[in-house]
Scaffold this active site. Structure first.
Site, mmCIF file in Angstrom:
data_model
loop_
_atom_site.group_PDB
_atom_site.id
_atom_site.type_symbol
_atom_site.label_atom_id
_atom_site.label_comp_id
_atom_site.label_asym_id
_atom_site.label_seq_id
_atom_site.Cartn_x
_atom_site.Cartn_y
_atom_site.Cartn_z
ATOM 1 N N PRO A 1 24.536 12.966 49.471
ATOM 2 C CA PRO A 1 25.322 14.208 49.568
ATOM 3 C C PRO A 1 24.480 15.482 49.637
ATOM 4 O O PRO A 1 24.481 16.314 48.719
ATOM 5 C CB PRO A 1 26.185 14.164 48.311
ATOM 6 C CG PRO A 1 25.347 13.428 47.314
ATOM 7 C CD PRO A 1 24.610 12.389 48.121
ATOM 8 N N CYS A 2 23.788 15.671 50.752
ATOM 9 C CA CYS A 2 22.983 16.876 50.922
ATOM 10 C C CYS A 2 23.853 18.126 50.994
ATOM 11 O O CYS A 2 23.351 19.241 50.816
ATOM 12 C CB CYS A 2 22.085 16.757 52.145
ATOM 13 S SG CYS A 2 22.939 16.363 53.675
ATOM 14 N N HIS A 3 25.168 17.963 51.234
ATOM 15 C CA HIS A 3 26.061 19.124 51.234
ATOM 16 C C HIS A 3 26.212 19.716 49.835
ATOM 17 O O HIS A 3 26.680 20.851 49.686
ATOM 18 C CB HIS A 3 27.438 18.745 51.796
ATOM 19 C CG HIS A 3 28.151 17.678 51.036
ATOM 20 N ND1 HIS A 3 27.876 16.333 51.214
ATOM 21 C CD2 HIS A 3 29.114 17.734 50.082
ATOM 22 C CE1 HIS A 3 28.652 15.613 50.411
ATOM 23 N NE2 HIS A 3 29.415 16.449 49.723
#
Length: 222
Positions: A174-176
């Protein structure tokens, strides 16, 4: 059928991502079965619609190798072929489309927990950053500076940002959930709009559900 369902066992264990109900995950990466720019890879891909955008999932016979999310299916296909410019084959595949639907369901939290086999490369630094990303619960965020502190590299916020940007598995790693030091939604390959949608959805899911209790005998009183 070229690609496989990522839950199935593989002859070579290249990696695995196991999610918990709160959206955190354990990430294991042993290495990829292909070389730089996808050299030697045989890839199947599939598309799925979601409230966040179109999701493209690509797989080798050993697991997921790429996940992107965008408004345009055409752009996703171009990005995949750019990232895997030296792959032997890249073809549309029904099994990968089924995996794309699983990813879309997981993003919506239709699936509380999930597990995916992976086939991705990573440097030791990337692995450390991506594992830290996977430790962020759904509904929360971390700044690049905080991530750098947590991996024991307090002066490496910019390098953390680069590792974040090189993440090949949008949504799943989850780089967001990584944000700028002042809370700015910066540095997302798939656009700030999609990042906002993902975070807003996750924050709404993380809110405690309110229950309304009516006292016995209160209905009709007056």
């Amino acid at each position: 059928m070229l690609a496989m369902n990522a839950m199935a066992a593989t002859e070579i264990e290249t990696g695995r991502l196991r999610f918990r109900q709160n959206g955190t995950a354990t990430l294991e990466i042993a290495g990829a079965t292909y070389g730089a720019d996808g050299r030697g890879a045989h890839i199947g891909y599939g598309l799925a619609a979601s409230k966040f955008g179109v999701i493209l999932v690509a797989e080798t016979a050993h697991g997921l190798c790429w996940v992107g999310i965008e408004e345009s299916a055409e752009r996703l296909q171009r990005e995949l072929r750019t990232d895997f410019s030296k792959a032997e084959t890249i073809v549309e595949d029904p099994a990968a489309a089924a995996t794309a639907r699983r990813v879309a369901d997981f993003a919506l939290r239709i699936r509380e927990a999930a597990e995916f086999a992976l086939d991705i490369p990573a440097t030791p630094f990337q692995r450390a950053v991506w594992r830290e990303l996977c430790s962020i619960p759904r509904g929360q965020t971390r700044s690049y500076g905080e991530l750098a502190q947590r991996i024991g590299k307090p002066n490496a916020a910019r390098a953390v940002g680069r590792a974040n940007g090189s993440n090949p598995l949008a949504i799943l790693i989850p780089c967001h959930r990584a944000i700028g030091g002042g809370g700015a939604l910066t540095g997302y390959r798939w656009g700030v709009g999609i990042k906002q949608r993902l975070l807003a959805h996750e924050q709404a899911l993380a809110q405690p559900r309110l229950t309304l209790t009516v006292a016995r005998g209160a209905v009709g009183a007056g």
